[in-house]
Structure formats: structure tokens, C-alpha cells
Design a protein around this motif. Sequence first.
Motif, mmCIF file in Angstrom:
data_model
loop_
_atom_site.group_PDB
_atom_site.id
_atom_site.type_symbol
_atom_site.label_atom_id
_atom_site.label_comp_id
_atom_site.label_asym_id
_atom_site.label_seq_id
_atom_site.Cartn_x
_atom_site.Cartn_y
_atom_site.Cartn_z
ATOM 1 N N ASP A 132 51.404 54.337 -29.376
ATOM 2 C CA ASP A 132 51.682 55.119 -30.569
ATOM 3 C C ASP A 132 51.897 56.584 -30.216
ATOM 4 O O ASP A 132 51.069 57.215 -29.555
ATOM 5 N N GLY A 133 53.032 57.134 -30.662
ATOM 6 C CA GLY A 133 53.397 58.483 -30.266
ATOM 7 C C GLY A 133 52.417 59.550 -30.708
ATOM 8 O O GLY A 133 52.076 60.456 -29.931
ATOM 9 N N ASP A 134 51.953 59.489 -31.948
ATOM 10 C CA ASP A 134 51.003 60.504 -32.431
ATOM 11 C C ASP A 134 49.710 60.442 -31.630
ATOM 12 O O ASP A 134 49.135 61.475 -31.255
ATOM 13 N N TRP A 135 49.254 59.246 -31.377
ATOM 14 C CA TRP A 135 48.027 59.039 -30.608
ATOM 15 C C TRP A 135 48.192 59.592 -29.194
ATOM 16 O O TRP A 135 47.309 60.283 -28.666
ATOM 17 N N VAL A 136 49.342 59.326 -28.586
ATOM 18 C CA VAL A 136 49.592 59.794 -27.225
ATOM 19 C C VAL A 136 49.620 61.314 -27.177
ATOM 20 O O VAL A 136 49.022 61.936 -26.289
ATOM 21 N N ARG A 137 50.297 61.942 -28.125
ATOM 22 C CA ARG A 137 50.385 63.403 -28.121
ATOM 23 C C ARG A 137 49.013 64.047 -28.246
ATOM 24 O O ARG A 137 48.706 65.038 -27.598
ATOM 25 N N ASP A 138 48.164 63.464 -29.094
ATOM 26 C CA ASP A 138 46.813 64.003 -29.252
ATOM 27 C C ASP A 138 46.036 63.956 -27.938
ATOM 28 O O ASP A 138 45.341 64.915 -27.576
ATOM 29 N N TYR A 139 46.177 62.832 -27.222
ATOM 30 C CA TYR A 139 45.385 62.650 -26.008
ATOM 31 C C TYR A 139 45.966 63.384 -24.805
ATOM 32 O O TYR A 139 45.271 63.626 -23.822
ATOM 33 N N MET A 140 47.248 63.754 -24.853
ATOM 34 C CA MET A 140 47.863 64.444 -23.730
ATOM 35 C C MET A 140 47.444 65.909 -23.642
ATOM 36 O O MET A 140 47.659 66.555 -22.629
ATOM 37 N N HIS A 141 46.858 66.440 -24.700
ATOM 38 C CA HIS A 141 46.605 67.874 -24.767
ATOM 39 C C HIS A 141 45.255 68.293 -24.200
ATOM 40 O O HIS A 141 44.924 69.472 -24.233
ATOM 41 N N ASN A 142 44.458 67.348 -23.709
ATOM 42 C CA ASN A 142 43.185 67.744 -23.109
ATOM 43 C C ASN A 142 42.856 66.788 -21.968
ATOM 44 O O ASN A 142 43.346 65.665 -21.918
ATOM 45 N N SER A 143 42.000 67.247 -21.058
ATOM 46 C CA SER A 143 41.729 66.496 -19.836
ATOM 47 C C SER A 143 41.033 65.170 -20.115
ATOM 48 O O SER A 143 41.325 64.156 -19.466
ATOM 49 N N ALA A 144 40.113 65.152 -21.085
ATOM 50 C CA ALA A 144 39.411 63.911 -21.410
ATOM 51 C C ALA A 144 40.377 62.874 -21.969
ATOM 52 O O ALA A 144 40.333 61.692 -21.618
ATOM 53 N N GLY A 145 41.238 63.330 -22.876
ATOM 54 C CA GLY A 145 42.221 62.417 -23.454
ATOM 55 C C GLY A 145 43.195 61.912 -22.409
ATOM 56 O O GLY A 145 43.569 60.736 -22.408
ATOM 57 N N PHE A 146 43.595 62.793 -21.503
ATOM 58 C CA PHE A 146 44.517 62.396 -20.443
ATOM 59 C C PHE A 146 43.876 61.347 -19.548
ATOM 60 O O PHE A 146 44.524 60.380 -19.138
ATOM 61 N N ALA A 147 42.592 61.518 -19.248
ATOM 62 C CA ALA A 147 41.887 60.549 -18.418
ATOM 63 C C ALA A 147 41.827 59.188 -19.108
ATOM 64 O O ALA A 147 41.963 58.145 -18.466
ATOM 65 N N LEU A 148 41.617 59.195 -20.439
ATOM 66 C CA LEU A 148 41.585 57.943 -21.188
ATOM 67 C C LEU A 148 42.949 57.265 -21.175
ATOM 68 O O LEU A 148 43.039 56.044 -20.997
ATOM 69 N N LEU A 149 44.010 58.052 -21.327
ATOM 70 C CA LEU A 149 45.354 57.486 -21.264
ATOM 71 C C LEU A 149 45.595 56.820 -19.914
ATOM 72 O O LEU A 149 46.170 55.726 -19.831
ATOM 73 N N ARG A 150 45.139 57.473 -18.865
ATOM 74 C CA ARG A 150 45.319 56.914 -17.524
ATOM 75 C C ARG A 150 44.610 55.562 -17.402
ATOM 76 O O ARG A 150 45.129 54.616 -16.804
ATOM 77 N N VAL A 151 43.409 55.468 -17.986
ATOM 78 C CA VAL A 151 42.659 54.208 -17.952
ATOM 79 C C VAL A 151 43.413 53.124 -18.712
ATOM 80 O O VAL A 151 43.531 51.979 -18.257
ATOM 81 N N VAL A 152 43.938 53.467 -19.902
ATOM 82 C CA VAL A 152 44.673 52.488 -20.720
ATOM 83 C C VAL A 152 45.898 51.990 -19.965
ATOM 84 O O VAL A 152 46.165 50.776 -19.913
ATOM 85 N N VAL A 153 46.653 52.900 -19.357
ATOM 86 C CA VAL A 153 47.848 52.507 -18.612
ATOM 87 C C VAL A 153 47.474 51.596 -17.451
ATOM 88 O O VAL A 153 48.153 50.589 -17.189
#
Length: 309
Positions: A191-212
Motif C-alpha cells: 500500500d502506497g500510503d503505508w509505504v510512504r509513512d514507513y519510509m520517512h523514519n529509520s524504524a519504519g524503514f527497518a520494518l519495511l526491510r523485514v516485510v520485503v
Amino acid sequence: MTTASIFNNLVRGEDGAWSTVYGPFVLRCALQPVFRRLSPKVLDIHSFQGLVRAERNGEPFAPAHFFPLVEPNDLPEIESLLRTIHILNAGLLHRKRAMALVSFNPALYPDPTRLRVEFDRIRLASHSAGLEPGRVICDISGASGIELPRLTRHVERLKEAGFRVSLTDHGAGDTDIERVRTLRPDFVRLDGDWVRDYMHNSAGFALLRVVVRQLSEHGTETILERLEEIWQVDLCEELGVSLMQGYALARPEIAPTNFNAEYPEIILPLAGRHPDLPAPAQTAIPATTQPAAKAGPQRTTPVFGKRRS
């Protein structure tokens, strides 16, 4: 409304593009590319997502306002017809390996017989477009609202019919991962909105990396959509995501599009051939830089293919 009466309204314009009508509405097809990163600076079109563009009395009419006006009994046929024009218009580009990404709502086809008819329609459209079934991606929306056993049967039937499957509106919850583990789709569109929110901080980016990483472990590729700035495209490489879509790369265009001129298909080398490339592969050629959309701070500039002379 009968099936025949809707499909009799399929129209091919003088420009070659396919469209249709529903009541006072003209329904046209817009295509938006999904790009694959082939190397750190080289991108190629992986697929074209079909998007409806409605008009009434010659004026644009938002899809969000159009669909509530469709009679409930007509929704399966409208979705079927839109899927058909999206596939046909993607085929007009005559690319060697790009796929067509089209919506598929399983809830509209609860009857197995009706589902088989729909599969036949998709095959007919893909054949007419010059696309084998494996180059049609059925993007399942609303998966979270369908019981998992029933959704599993639909996904299995789509795969048995030769189509690829993607899930949209995916999140980071345990139920989302369990759904992927069970369904094993070819692609997941985050989801694009969800991704944009998580890309803006290190914790969110780390979570995105785990999901991928979790998706990859289950044989599923991630598509990051609604990328609006080049820095977001750059971060996809750090996330391990090679499939990307958004205004930072290309906006939707109503068919017939100019995508072949703007983003010529790259001829890949035989050595290290990409799995999306059908045999036989051909010799690689140099790439040329295309202007990227003006956005935030850039770290790299995407490079697209160059047509053979």
C-alpha cells in the motif's frame, strides 16, 4: 444487462486504442508502468497496470464516483470488460516481455462455471493482444475481506489457468504474512500510503526491510507503488525491492501511449538472462538517460533503454 450487450460495446478508435461505454459513460484505458531495476542505474518496464478513465459528456468523471453508479448485477461484466480493454491496449505496445496488470475481484465470480467463463475471456483477450497467459497478472483486491479457504481456491484456479497473481493492499501484520504464506502469490503490492509513512523514519524503514525479506522467503516479489520522489526510488534498492511504480518514474497515460518512445525496451544479454525475458535472449545494447520527474533531492538518475538502430 446481458453479457452479449456489454461486449457488443467494445470499440476500437481510429487511433487503435480500445474503449467501451456504459450508459452515458465512455470508459477508456490508462496504463501506468511498473519498472524493474535491472542494475543500480538501469530500469526497464516490467508490466503495465490498467486503470479506467471515465468520461461523461466529454468531461472526465472520477472512477470513485463512477463505480457506485454501476448496477450491482452489472459489476462482474464491467470488471470483465475493463480487464479486456486493458489487456488489449497493453498488447498494442508489442513489447517482448512486459506484462499486463489487471484487477480481479474474486467476490464477483462465486460460481465455478462463471469463473471458468471469465478465465476464457482473459485468455481470448491475451491471445488477441499477443500475450501468453503467463504475461497477465491478476491483481486481487479486497483479499482481507474474503475467507482464506475460498481465496486460496481462487488463487489456485488462477495459477492453474496459467495467469500470475498479485495481492494488493498488503500490510505488515501477522495475518498479512500468513495470507502470503498460504496463497504464495507471484507479487505483492505494498500500500502506497503505508509505504510512504514507513519510509520517512529509520524504524519504519527497518520494518519495511523485514516485510520485503519475508515476502521474498515465500517466493513473492514486492512491488512498491505510489513512489512520488526520486529519493524513494533510491531507497527501494536499499530495501531489496526491484519492482517500482509511481509518478517519480512515469504517470499513467491514456491509450494509445507514448511509452515505447519514452522508455524503449531493453534488449538483455543471453548471459545472466532475466527470468522475465522469453527465450531466445538477444544481445545487450547501451542505455540512454531519460529525464526523471522533478522531485526531491536526487541521489541517482534512472536510466532507460535505447532502441536498436
